[in-house]
Design a protein around this motif. Structure first.
Motif, mmCIF file in Angstrom:
data_model
loop_
_atom_site.group_PDB
_atom_site.id
_atom_site.type_symbol
_atom_site.label_atom_id
_atom_site.label_comp_id
_atom_site.label_asym_id
_atom_site.label_seq_id
_atom_site.Cartn_x
_atom_site.Cartn_y
_atom_site.Cartn_z
ATOM 1 N N GLU A 21 0.829 -1.207 0.000
ATOM 2 C CA GLU A 21 0.000 0.000 0.000
ATOM 3 C C GLU A 21 0.864 1.259 0.000
ATOM 4 N N LEU A 22 1.958 1.238 0.761
ATOM 5 C CA LEU A 22 2.869 2.387 0.793
ATOM 6 C C LEU A 22 3.548 2.595 -0.560
ATOM 7 N N LYS A 23 3.921 1.496 -1.198
ATOM 8 C CA LYS A 23 4.529 1.595 -2.523
ATOM 9 C C LYS A 23 3.537 2.181 -3.530
ATOM 10 N N ALA A 24 2.298 1.717 -3.460
ATOM 11 C CA ALA A 24 1.261 2.234 -4.363
ATOM 12 C C ALA A 24 1.015 3.726 -4.103
ATOM 13 N N LEU A 25 0.994 4.111 -2.828
ATOM 14 C CA LEU A 25 0.808 5.516 -2.465
ATOM 15 C C LEU A 25 1.979 6.360 -2.944
ATOM 16 N N HIS A 26 3.188 5.833 -2.758
ATOM 17 C CA HIS A 26 4.389 6.547 -3.198
ATOM 18 C C HIS A 26 4.352 6.759 -4.712
ATOM 19 N N LYS A 27 3.954 5.729 -5.438
ATOM 20 C CA LYS A 27 3.866 5.803 -6.895
ATOM 21 C C LYS A 27 2.839 6.857 -7.322
ATOM 22 N N HIS A 28 1.717 6.890 -6.621
ATOM 23 C CA HIS A 28 0.640 7.838 -6.933
ATOM 24 C C HIS A 28 1.099 9.277 -6.655
ATOM 25 N N VAL A 29 1.733 9.487 -5.501
ATOM 26 C CA VAL A 29 2.218 10.824 -5.142
ATOM 27 C C VAL A 29 3.305 11.281 -6.109
ATOM 28 N N TYR A 30 4.206 10.359 -6.445
ATOM 29 C CA TYR A 30 5.296 10.676 -7.380
ATOM 30 C C TYR A 30 4.723 11.132 -8.728
ATOM 31 N N ALA A 31 3.719 10.396 -9.205
ATOM 32 C CA ALA A 31 3.096 10.758 -10.493
ATOM 33 C C ALA A 31 2.399 12.112 -10.395
ATOM 34 N N PHE A 32 1.808 12.383 -9.246
ATOM 35 C CA PHE A 32 1.079 13.644 -9.055
ATOM 36 C C PHE A 32 2.036 14.839 -9.083
ATOM 37 N N VAL A 33 3.117 14.774 -8.275
ATOM 38 C CA VAL A 33 4.017 15.933 -8.139
ATOM 39 C C VAL A 33 4.876 16.159 -9.379
ATOM 40 N N HIS A 34 4.975 15.156 -10.244
ATOM 41 C CA HIS A 34 5.778 15.308 -11.466
ATOM 42 C C HIS A 34 4.918 15.539 -12.707
#
Length: 212
Positions: A21-34
């Motif tokens: 879940e943390l990896k999925a969240l990290h991936k989502h946040v990374y895509a958002f901020v970039h």
């Protein structure tokens, strides 16, 4: 031993699930901020600000997210610590000094701590309605702690409880004293009548059961 193995297995499954879940969240946040082409104007403003910070300071966007999360957690911990500390300062310390005042022969210190508790009760009454909103402000419990310290200030001219009592609470209660006493008296009468009725009905019920 089987029970321990089952518990350990469940814990490991929970940890693995949390990691995913943390990896999925990290991936989502990374895509958002970039994503510099955000459709939402607020999201676009956030991303552009992070991009500007990255260009000016060379701090990567995800590091900015980590710093923001860390700051929120730190503020939350500090808020909670000050909440507990303000509770201790506002109740434990005055309770001890009130005890000292009761045990002493002087009347002035009794009056002083009675004024404190009246002001504290008034402040707590307001806080019941305002706490839900004000507790979200970062400096709320620090300000509350300062107010409670002001309530106990030795100098009467600068003592907040003395000022609050004599300029707000006392004038209002003197103005409404008769009405308040009337309401309290009516409530006492209604409670007494209700208790007497319950006791009377209880006695009647017991007597009827005995006859049967």
């Amino acid at each position: 031993c089987c029970c321990c193995c089952c518990c350990l297995k469940e814990i490991m499954e929970y940890i693995n699930r949390a990691k995913k879940e943390l990896k999925a969240l990290h991936k989502h946040v990374y895509a958002f901020v970039h994503n510099d082409n955000q459709e939402n104007p607020i999201a676009r403003k956030i991303v552009s600000t992070m991009s500007l910070v990255e260009k000016m300071s060379s701090i990567k966007r995800m590091y900015q997210v980590y710093a923001l999360v860390g700051l929120v957690m730190f503020v939350s911990i500090v808020q909670h610590a000050f909440k507990i500390f303000s509770l201790l300062v506002g109740t434990v310390v005055p309770t001890y000094f009130s005890f000292k005042a009761i045990e002493s022969k002087e009347k002035e210190d009794d009056t002083r701590w009675l004024v404190y508790w009246v002001a504290f009760a008034f402040f707590s009454l307001i806080e019941i309605f305002a706490d839900t909103i004000l507790s979200w402000f970062p400096m709320y419990y620090i300000v509350k702690l300062m107010i409670l310290v002001g309530f106990m200030w030795p100098d009467r001219k600068r003592n907040l409880s003395y000022i609050l009592y004599h300029h707000v609470i006392r004038p209002y209660l003197l103005k409404k004293e008769e009405k308040i006493d009337e309401v309290v008296s009516n409530i006492k009468d209604q409670v007494r009548t209700g208790v007497e009725k319950i006791v009377s009905e209880s006695k009647t019920f017991n007597e009827d059961n005995k006859e049967e």
